[in-house]
Scaffold this motif. Structure first.
Motif, PDB file in Angstrom:
ATOM      1  N   GLY A 102       0.807  -1.213   0.000  1.00 19.26           N
ATOM      2  CA  GLY A 102       0.000   0.000   0.000  1.00 19.26           C
ATOM      3  C   GLY A 102       0.842   1.265   0.000  1.00 19.26           C
ATOM      4  N   LYS A 103       2.102   1.158  -0.455  1.00 22.65           N
ATOM      5  CA  LYS A 103       3.011   2.299  -0.431  1.00 22.65           C
ATOM      6  C   LYS A 103       3.612   2.545  -1.821  1.00 22.65           C
ATOM      7  N   LEU A 104       3.946   3.802  -2.064  1.00 24.32           N
ATOM      8  CA  LEU A 104       4.654   4.253  -3.269  1.00 24.32           C
ATOM      9  C   LEU A 104       3.824   4.156  -4.541  1.00 24.32           C
ATOM     10  N   ILE A 105       2.524   3.990  -4.414  1.00 28.76           N
ATOM     11  CA  ILE A 105       1.637   4.093  -5.572  1.00 28.76           C
ATOM     12  C   ILE A 105       0.288   4.595  -5.074  1.00 28.76           C
ATOM     13  N   SER A 106      -0.287   5.520  -5.816  1.00 28.33           N
ATOM     14  CA  SER A 106      -1.540   6.136  -5.390  1.00 28.33           C
ATOM     15  C   SER A 106      -2.701   5.155  -5.511  1.00 28.33           C
ATOM     16  N   LYS A 107      -3.651   5.309  -4.601  1.00 33.14           N
ATOM     17  CA  LYS A 107      -4.884   4.524  -4.692  1.00 33.14           C
ATOM     18  C   LYS A 107      -5.875   5.151  -5.652  1.00 33.14           C
ATOM     19  N   ASP A 108      -5.624   6.392  -6.032  1.00 35.24           N
ATOM     20  CA  ASP A 108      -6.476   7.041  -7.021  1.00 35.24           C
ATOM     21  C   ASP A 108      -6.191   6.431  -8.393  1.00 35.24           C
ATOM     22  N   PRO A 109      -7.203   5.923  -9.102  1.00 35.07           N
ATOM     23  CA  PRO A 109      -6.947   5.215 -10.365  1.00 35.07           C
ATOM     24  C   PRO A 109      -6.189   6.038 -11.392  1.00 35.07           C
ATOM     25  N   ALA A 110      -6.541   7.308 -11.540  1.00 37.42           N
ATOM     26  CA  ALA A 110      -5.869   8.131 -12.545  1.00 37.42           C
ATOM     27  C   ALA A 110      -4.395   8.325 -12.191  1.00 37.42           C
ATOM     28  N   ARG A 111      -4.118   8.592 -10.917  1.00 36.48           N
ATOM     29  CA  ARG A 111      -2.730   8.759 -10.492  1.00 36.48           C
ATOM     30  C   ARG A 111      -1.951   7.452 -10.615  1.00 36.48           C
ATOM     31  N   ARG A 112      -2.639   6.355 -10.347  1.00 38.68           N
ATOM     32  CA  ARG A 112      -1.986   5.052 -10.469  1.00 38.68           C
ATOM     33  C   ARG A 112      -1.529   4.813 -11.909  1.00 38.68           C
ATOM     34  N   TYR A 113      -2.413   5.085 -12.863  1.00 39.13           N
ATOM     35  CA  TYR A 113      -2.040   4.866 -14.258  1.00 39.13           C
ATOM     36  C   TYR A 113      -0.973   5.857 -14.718  1.00 39.13           C
ATOM     37  N   GLU A 114      -1.000   7.066 -14.179  1.00 35.96           N
ATOM     38  CA  GLU A 114       0.050   8.026 -14.512  1.00 35.96           C
ATOM     39  C   GLU A 114       1.408   7.522 -14.012  1.00 35.96           C
ATOM     40  N   THR A 115       1.410   6.924 -12.834  1.00 39.33           N
ATOM     41  CA  THR A 115       2.639   6.329 -12.312  1.00 39.33           C
ATOM     42  C   THR A 115       3.118   5.196 -13.208  1.00 39.33           C
ATOM     43  N   LEU A 116       2.184   4.350 -13.623  1.00 42.38           N
ATOM     44  CA  LEU A 116       2.548   3.203 -14.459  1.00 42.38           C
ATOM     45  C   LEU A 116       3.106   3.631 -15.809  1.00 42.38           C
ATOM     46  N   GLN A 117       2.625   4.756 -16.338  1.00 39.47           N
ATOM     47  CA  GLN A 117       3.154   5.179 -17.638  1.00 39.47           C
ATOM     48  C   GLN A 117       4.635   5.531 -17.535  1.00 39.47           C
ATOM     49  N   TRP A 118       5.054   6.102 -16.397  1.00 45.19           N
ATOM     50  CA  TRP A 118       6.477   6.395 -16.217  1.00 45.19           C
ATOM     51  C   TRP A 118       7.283   5.127 -15.966  1.00 45.19           C
ATOM     52  N   MET A 119       6.646   4.139 -15.364  1.00 46.10           N
ATOM     53  CA  MET A 119       7.305   2.838 -15.222  1.00 46.10           C
ATOM     54  C   MET A 119       7.604   2.253 -16.614  1.00 46.10           C
ATOM     55  N   PHE A 120       6.622   2.290 -17.493  1.00 47.80           N
ATOM     56  CA  PHE A 120       6.814   1.750 -18.842  1.00 47.80           C
ATOM     57  C   PHE A 120       7.797   2.600 -19.643  1.00 47.80           C
ATOM     58  N   PHE A 121       7.869   3.890 -19.352  1.00 48.93           N
ATOM     59  CA  PHE A 121       8.853   4.762 -19.992  1.00 48.93           C
ATOM     60  C   PHE A 121      10.266   4.250 -19.706  1.00 48.93           C
ATOM     61  N   GLN A 122      10.513   3.828 -18.481  1.00 45.90           N
ATOM     62  CA  GLN A 122      11.824   3.260 -18.159  1.00 45.90           C
ATOM     63  C   GLN A 122      12.021   1.922 -18.859  1.00 45.90           C
ATOM     64  N   THR A 123      11.020   1.065 -18.770  1.00 41.54           N
ATOM     65  CA  THR A 123      11.140  -0.277 -19.331  1.00 41.54           C
ATOM     66  C   THR A 123      11.375  -0.250 -20.844  1.00 41.54           C
ATOM     67  N   GLY A 124      10.648   0.622 -21.530  1.00 47.09           N
ATOM     68  CA  GLY A 124      10.717   0.635 -22.988  1.00 47.09           C
ATOM     69  C   GLY A 124      11.787   1.527 -23.573  1.00 47.09           C
ATOM     70  N   HIS A 125      12.274   2.485 -22.784  1.00 47.09           N
ATOM     71  CA  HIS A 125      13.179   3.483 -23.349  1.00 47.09           C
ATOM     72  C   HIS A 125      14.467   3.671 -22.536  1.00 47.09           C
ATOM     73  N   ILE A 126      14.333   4.118 -21.291  1.00 47.76           N
ATOM     74  CA  ILE A 126      15.523   4.440 -20.494  1.00 47.76           C
ATOM     75  C   ILE A 126      16.463   3.245 -20.372  1.00 47.76           C
ATOM     76  N   GLY A 127      15.942   2.108 -19.949  1.00 47.79           N
ATOM     77  CA  GLY A 127      16.789   0.939 -19.741  1.00 47.79           C
ATOM     78  C   GLY A 127      17.498   0.482 -21.006  1.00 47.79           C
ATOM     79  N   PRO A 128      16.759   0.210 -22.082  1.00 55.85           N
ATOM     80  CA  PRO A 128      17.419  -0.265 -23.307  1.00 55.85           C
ATOM     81  C   PRO A 128      18.420   0.739 -23.888  1.00 55.85           C
ATOM     82  N   MET A 129      18.043   2.009 -23.937  1.00 51.74           N
ATOM     83  CA  MET A 129      18.937   3.002 -24.548  1.00 51.74           C
ATOM     84  C   MET A 129      20.178   3.253 -23.702  1.00 51.74           C
ATOM     85  N   PHE A 130      19.985   3.428 -22.404  1.00 45.26           N
ATOM     86  CA  PHE A 130      21.130   3.702 -21.541  1.00 45.26           C
ATOM     87  C   PHE A 130      22.067   2.491 -21.486  1.00 45.26           C
TER      88      PHE A 130
END
Length: 234
Positions: A102-130
């Protein structure tokens, strides 16, 4: 498999505390995401060093847990329904741990998905490129006469740093005032470019002051200080 002892990896890396989350990892940008998150969340866990330099991720025992042969991976002996839950892929592990604690992610659905989009930004872009910049800049890539691969990954990495710099212009964390698993997911990789990969001049890291202020804030958190050294290199 319903309990920790059913997994072959539990015999290869025996648990001293079988009731705790078992972390199989190595202190790389991907590996420390999970140890930092566990420290932030206060979840009981036991860390096992899986030495990637000795190809320990390619043993049959480890491949049973993660067929992709990469760290980190976990087994939660107290997973959903009281069953042992194995997980690989750092992003998936972070989401699971955040929802479990129950920590480090919002319980609000919109905020939760906004958090997840930045997670995927790392997975799809930051990690492979760096990772490719690190290879071509610091390791075997220096032997290639053709510098186009390095320049391609350099230019894309600079662009990605610009995305972070813009996001962090007016907020301390990626999600504003709330530190989240998105920060945990991304900052170790950005930190690594200035540190282990020594790519500061190559990427012009001085052009991203807000980004590296954010990295320093994240790395200075007590949980990060501990988690960045877990599991210790042997």
């Amino acid at each position: 498999m319903t309990k920790l002892s059913d997994f072959a990896i539990a015999k290869h890396w025996p648990a001293q505390h079988p009731d705790r989350i078992q972390l199989y990892s190595w202190p790389t940008p991907n590996g420390v995401k999970v140890s930092i998150a566990l420290e932030e969340m206060g979840l009981a866990y036991e860390a096992h060093g899986v030495n990637i330099g000795r190809n320990e991720t390619w043993t049959d025992d480890f491949l049973e847990l993660n067929p992709n042969g990469k760290i980190p991976a976990i087994i939660d002996p107290n997973g959903p329904g009281g069953q042992a839950l194995p997980l690989f892929e750092s992003g998936a592990i972070l989401v699971y741990l955040a929802e479990k604690s129950g920590k480090l992610i919002s319980k609000d659905p919109a905020r939760r998905y906004e958090t997840l989009q930045w997670m995927f930004f790392q997975t799809g872009h930051i990690g492979p490129m760096f990772g490719q910049v690190g290879f071509f800049h610091k390791f075997a890539g220096r032997e290639y006469e053709d510098k186009r691969p390095l320049h391609r990954y350099r230019d894309e990495s600079i662009r990605l740093l610009g995305v972070l710099e813009k996001r962090l212009q007016d907020r301390p964390w990626l999600m504003g005032d709330e530190y989240s698993i998105a920060d945990v997911q991304i900052f170790p990789w950005v930190r690594n470019m200035r540190g282990f990969y020594d790519a500061g001049e190559l990427l012009g890291l001085h052009n991203f002051p807000k980004t590296y202020e954010w990295v320093d804030r994240a790395a200075a958190r007590p949980a990060s200080i501990r988690g960045l050294e877990i599991p210790p290199r042997s």
